[in-house]
Design a protein around this motif. Structure first.
Motif, PDB file in Angstrom:
ATOM      1  N   GLU A 111      -1.702  -4.425   1.960  1.00 18.44           N
ATOM      2  CA  GLU A 111      -1.734  -3.503   0.840  1.00 18.44           C
ATOM      3  C   GLU A 111      -1.278  -2.252   1.122  1.00 18.44           C
ATOM      4  N   ASP A 112      -0.191  -1.677   0.265  1.00 14.97           N
ATOM      5  CA  ASP A 112       0.677  -0.510   0.531  1.00 14.97           C
ATOM      6  C   ASP A 112       0.754   0.205  -1.012  1.00 14.97           C
ATOM      7  N   GLY A 113      -0.144   0.695  -1.654  1.00 16.60           N
ATOM      8  CA  GLY A 113      -0.137   1.050  -2.799  1.00 16.60           C
ATOM      9  C   GLY A 113       0.106   0.036  -3.846  1.00 16.60           C
ATOM     10  N   ASP A 114       0.992   0.060  -4.628  1.00 15.73           N
ATOM     11  CA  ASP A 114       1.344  -1.218  -5.607  1.00 15.73           C
ATOM     12  C   ASP A 114       1.900  -2.567  -4.923  1.00 15.73           C
ATOM     13  N   ASN A 115       2.389  -2.365  -3.527  1.00 17.51           N
ATOM     14  CA  ASN A 115       2.806  -3.186  -2.912  1.00 17.51           C
ATOM     15  C   ASN A 115       1.787  -4.089  -2.073  1.00 17.51           C
ATOM     16  N   GLN A 116       1.564  -5.529  -2.600  1.00 15.17           N
ATOM     17  CA  GLN A 116       0.504  -6.245  -2.266  1.00 15.17           C
ATOM     18  C   GLN A 116       0.685  -7.732  -1.660  1.00 15.17           C
ATOM     19  N   ASN A 117       0.666  -8.077  -0.553  1.00 14.27           N
ATOM     20  CA  ASN A 117       1.051  -9.316  -0.184  1.00 14.27           C
ATOM     21  C   ASN A 117      -0.171 -10.093   0.548  1.00 14.27           C
ATOM     22  N   GLY A 118      -0.093 -11.434   0.510  1.00 11.38           N
ATOM     23  CA  GLY A 118      -0.976 -12.256   1.106  1.00 11.38           C
ATOM     24  C   GLY A 118      -0.609 -12.023   2.651  1.00 11.38           C
ATOM     25  N   THR A 119      -1.723 -12.001   3.370  1.00 17.49           N
ATOM     26  CA  THR A 119      -1.670 -11.872   4.995  1.00 17.49           C
ATOM     27  C   THR A 119      -0.841 -13.172   5.597  1.00 17.49           C
ATOM     28  N   THR A 120      -1.177 -14.192   4.956  1.00 23.55           N
ATOM     29  CA  THR A 120      -0.436 -15.557   5.298  1.00 23.55           C
ATOM     30  C   THR A 120       1.203 -15.495   5.197  1.00 23.55           C
ATOM     31  N   SER A 121       1.572 -14.895   3.704  1.00 19.68           N
ATOM     32  CA  SER A 121       2.696 -14.712   3.433  1.00 19.68           C
ATOM     33  C   SER A 121       3.488 -13.765   4.331  1.00 19.68           C
ATOM     34  N   ALA A 122       2.867 -12.604   4.642  1.00 13.89           N
ATOM     35  CA  ALA A 122       3.627 -11.712   5.524  1.00 13.89           C
ATOM     36  C   ALA A 122       3.832 -12.047   6.856  1.00 13.89           C
ATOM     37  N   LEU A 123       2.967 -13.085   7.288  1.00  9.53           N
ATOM     38  CA  LEU A 123       3.303 -13.836   8.647  1.00  9.53           C
ATOM     39  C   LEU A 123       4.416 -14.703   8.253  1.00  9.53           C
ATOM     40  N   PHE A 124       4.504 -15.412   7.480  1.00 14.27           N
ATOM     41  CA  PHE A 124       5.434 -16.344   7.201  1.00 14.27           C
ATOM     42  C   PHE A 124       6.869 -15.660   7.018  1.00 14.27           C
ATOM     43  N   TYR A 125       7.192 -14.883   6.072  1.00 14.87           N
ATOM     44  CA  TYR A 125       8.512 -14.178   6.209  1.00 14.87           C
ATOM     45  C   TYR A 125       8.414 -12.459   6.037  1.00 14.87           C
ATOM     46  N   GLY A 126       7.398 -12.028   6.442  1.00 15.93           N
ATOM     47  CA  GLY A 126       7.686 -10.310   6.381  1.00 15.93           C
ATOM     48  C   GLY A 126       6.819 -10.048   5.072  1.00 15.93           C
ATOM     49  N   PHE A 127       6.488  -8.731   5.139  1.00 12.83           N
ATOM     50  CA  PHE A 127       6.121  -8.025   3.987  1.00 12.83           C
ATOM     51  C   PHE A 127       6.962  -7.502   3.066  1.00 12.83           C
ATOM     52  N   LYS A 128       6.851  -8.109   1.868  1.00  6.44           N
ATOM     53  CA  LYS A 128       7.817  -7.744   0.707  1.00  6.44           C
ATOM     54  C   LYS A 128       7.519  -6.911  -0.249  1.00  6.44           C
ATOM     55  N   THR A 129       8.262  -5.946  -0.800  1.00  5.15           N
ATOM     56  CA  THR A 129       7.969  -4.749  -1.715  1.00  5.15           C
ATOM     57  C   THR A 129       8.458  -5.198  -3.097  1.00  5.15           C
ATOM     58  N   ASN A 130       7.962  -4.433  -3.984  1.00  9.20           N
ATOM     59  CA  ASN A 130       8.342  -4.848  -5.450  1.00  9.20           C
ATOM     60  C   ASN A 130       9.381  -4.083  -5.848  1.00  9.20           C
ATOM     61  N   THR A 131      10.266  -4.771  -6.874  1.00  5.57           N
ATOM     62  CA  THR A 131      11.443  -4.157  -7.424  1.00  5.57           C
ATOM     63  C   THR A 131      11.233  -3.762  -8.459  1.00  5.57           C
ATOM     64  N   MET A 132      11.824  -4.157  -9.651  1.00  9.49           N
ATOM     65  CA  MET A 132      11.727  -3.563 -11.090  1.00  9.49           C
ATOM     66  C   MET A 132      10.626  -4.336 -11.836  1.00  9.49           C
ATOM     67  N   PRO A 133       9.662  -3.320 -12.253  1.00 11.53           N
ATOM     68  CA  PRO A 133       8.467  -3.931 -12.882  1.00 11.53           C
ATOM     69  C   PRO A 133       8.687  -4.665 -14.209  1.00 11.53           C
ATOM     70  N   VAL A 134       7.774  -5.562 -14.425  1.00  4.22           N
ATOM     71  CA  VAL A 134       7.817  -6.253 -16.119  1.00  4.22           C
ATOM     72  C   VAL A 134       6.626  -5.833 -16.539  1.00  4.22           C
ATOM     73  N   ALA A 135       6.829  -5.593 -17.723  1.00  8.50           N
ATOM     74  CA  ALA A 135       5.754  -5.395 -18.740  1.00  8.50           C
ATOM     75  C   ALA A 135       4.971  -4.197 -18.184  1.00  8.50           C
ATOM     76  N   GLY A 136       5.577  -3.153 -17.486  1.00  6.46           N
ATOM     77  CA  GLY A 136       4.763  -2.182 -16.889  1.00  6.46           C
ATOM     78  C   GLY A 136       3.946  -2.370 -15.718  1.00  6.46           C
ATOM     79  N   ILE A 137       4.101  -3.634 -15.352  1.00  7.60           N
ATOM     80  CA  ILE A 137       2.981  -3.917 -14.044  1.00  7.60           C
ATOM     81  C   ILE A 137       4.137  -4.165 -12.889  1.00  7.60           C
ATOM     82  N   ASP A 138       3.922  -3.336 -11.869  1.00  5.86           N
ATOM     83  CA  ASP A 138       4.869  -3.261 -10.651  1.00  5.86           C
ATOM     84  C   ASP A 138       5.067  -4.765 -10.177  1.00  5.86           C
ATOM     85  N   SER A 139       3.701  -5.199  -9.728  1.00  5.22           N
ATOM     86  CA  SER A 139       3.443  -6.341  -9.085  1.00  5.22           C
ATOM     87  C   SER A 139       4.033  -7.680  -9.927  1.00  5.22           C
TER      88      SER A 139
END
Length: 402
Positions: A111-139
């Motif tokens: 968890e890094d603020g509004d950027n949240q990844n599963g630990t398994t996914s972060a091990l799979f291919y790295g921590f990914k950050t949000n881009t353009m939010p949809v409906a006002g929800i960053d994630s």
């Protein structure tokens, strides 16, 4: 005394080296345990024993006392990722390590603020950050860098690791539950399911929940693909019920539901498309992915933050086709999720109920043979299919001591 134990271990390692086929064994798994958690240590040790994971493939994560739910990217990197990469390099496991098994009491959300990844996914291919939010929800964004090139590849992981990974990539899963005993049951059932070729039904359920049933557009393709390879057990169904027993798998779209204690035979995977299935140790008001493991499946999936109902962020029912083809559970799951960055994979990664193992026998020995001195032995290997040869090593002479 004939020292056959050392010989057989050496032969097994030789067969596993440089193989290009799908699946895996304990030689390909790195087991990570939290040194500060007795439950993590016990489960990790039991996993190593049941899956034949050698001691050099065990990583003891030290110093972490921050709980089992969240950690920051820096903590994930310093306590898990960097020690893992260093251990693999120092022990010469770079070409061998494909799977990572996280043994309970390790945080499952980065968890890094509004950027949240599963630990398994972060091990799979790295921590990914949000881009353009949809409906006002960053994630609810869908970053380009979160696309998984391994998805739909139908290739061994070593030949098709994700091209957006910034370091080594791993088929990572977390084996956990709210208590050690239940996690141990999942482990035992999953290991026992290998090569069982189950015939029980898989239900692809279109529910009346229009926000969560969106995967139904993928159902017909999955049914057809399975029928092509002779599996007629995968079927679509319109229902809001989860009161089933003796299934092999279930894909549904519901927020809150209950499952029968004997809902599933061992070895399968099941999940629900909902917002917080990855809240496995939190009370989100929605049914967590662990409920599927507790009902008998070997693996499940859920998101650790509000993902919105992008089908790309959830498993495609083609995962049952990959299982039928003989891929391991982790391979089947990761090939079926196009953008898994907000997801958590839970369960036993090597479970392979449709795998077709090869065989090996000593062709120059009979039971009770006593050997001494220097002996030339030969082994005969049999593949499960003629187009899937076993890669072997040549043994010339072996010394034995009586």
């Amino acid at each position: 005394m004939l020292r056959m134990g050392m010989l057989l271990f050496g032969l097994a390692a030789c067969l596993a080296a440089d193989t290009v086929w799908a699946g895996g064994s304990g030689l390909n798994v790195i087991v990570v345990v939290n040194q500060n958690s007795p439950n993590s240590l016990q489960l990790g040790n039991d996993y190593c024993e049941q899956r034949g994971v050698p001691p050099q493939n065990l990583l003891r994560m030290t110093g972490w006392t921050g709980g089992s739910i969240n950690w920051a990217p820096a903590d994930f990197t310093n306590y898990l990722l960097n020690p893992l990469l260093a251990m693999i390099a120092s022990r010469g496991l770079t070409n061998q390590a494909q799977f990572v098994l996280l043994s309970m009491d390790i945080p499952y959300r980065v968890e890094d603020g509004d950027n949240q990844n599963g630990t398994t996914s972060a091990l799979f291919y790295g921590f990914k950050t949000n881009t353009m939010p949809v409906a006002g929800i960053d994630s609810c964004s869908l970053p380009d860098a979160s696309s998984n090139s391994y998805a739909y590849s139908e290739l061994p992981f070593s030949q098709a690791s994700p091209n957006t990974a910034v370091t080594n990539s791993f088929l990572a899963m977390m084996l956990t539950d709210t208590n050690l005993a239940t996690a141990e049951i999942t482990l035992c059932r999953s290991v026992g399911a290998d090569y069982t070729y189950p015939t029980q039904t898989v239900y692809l359920a279109k529910t009346s929940d229009t926000a969560r049933n969106v995967r139904f557009v993928e159902f017909d393709n999955a049914v057809f693909e399975n029928q092509v390879v002779g599996n007629f057990a995968v079927t679509r169904i319109d229902t809001d019920s989860t009161a089933f027993t003796n299934l092999f798998g279930l894909m549904t779209g519901l927020a809150d539901f209950s499952l029968e204690t004997n809902a599933f035979v061992p070895g399968g995977l099941s999940d629900s498309l909902t917002s917080f299935g990855g809240y496995i140790l939190e009370n989100s008001g929605q049914t967590p992915a662990l409920a599927f493991l507790e009902a008998g499946t070997a693996g499940s999936y859920g998101t650790v933050v509000e993902p919105c109902n992008y089908t790309q962020k959830f498993p495609d029912p083609v995962d049952y086709f990959y299982q039928t083809r003989g891929f391991s559970l982790a391979e089947a799951y990761y090939q079926s999720v196009l953008n898994p960055f907000e997801g958590l994979m839970v369960g036993e990664p090597l479970a392979a109920p449709f795998a077709r193992p090869g065989g090996a026998v000593w062709s120059s020995l009979t039971n009770g043979t006593v050997l001494s001195g220097q002996i030339v032995l030969s082994a005969a290997f049999t593949a499960a299919a003629t187009n899937l040869p076993l890669r072997t090593c040549l043994w010339t002479a072996l010394s034995f001591k009586r």
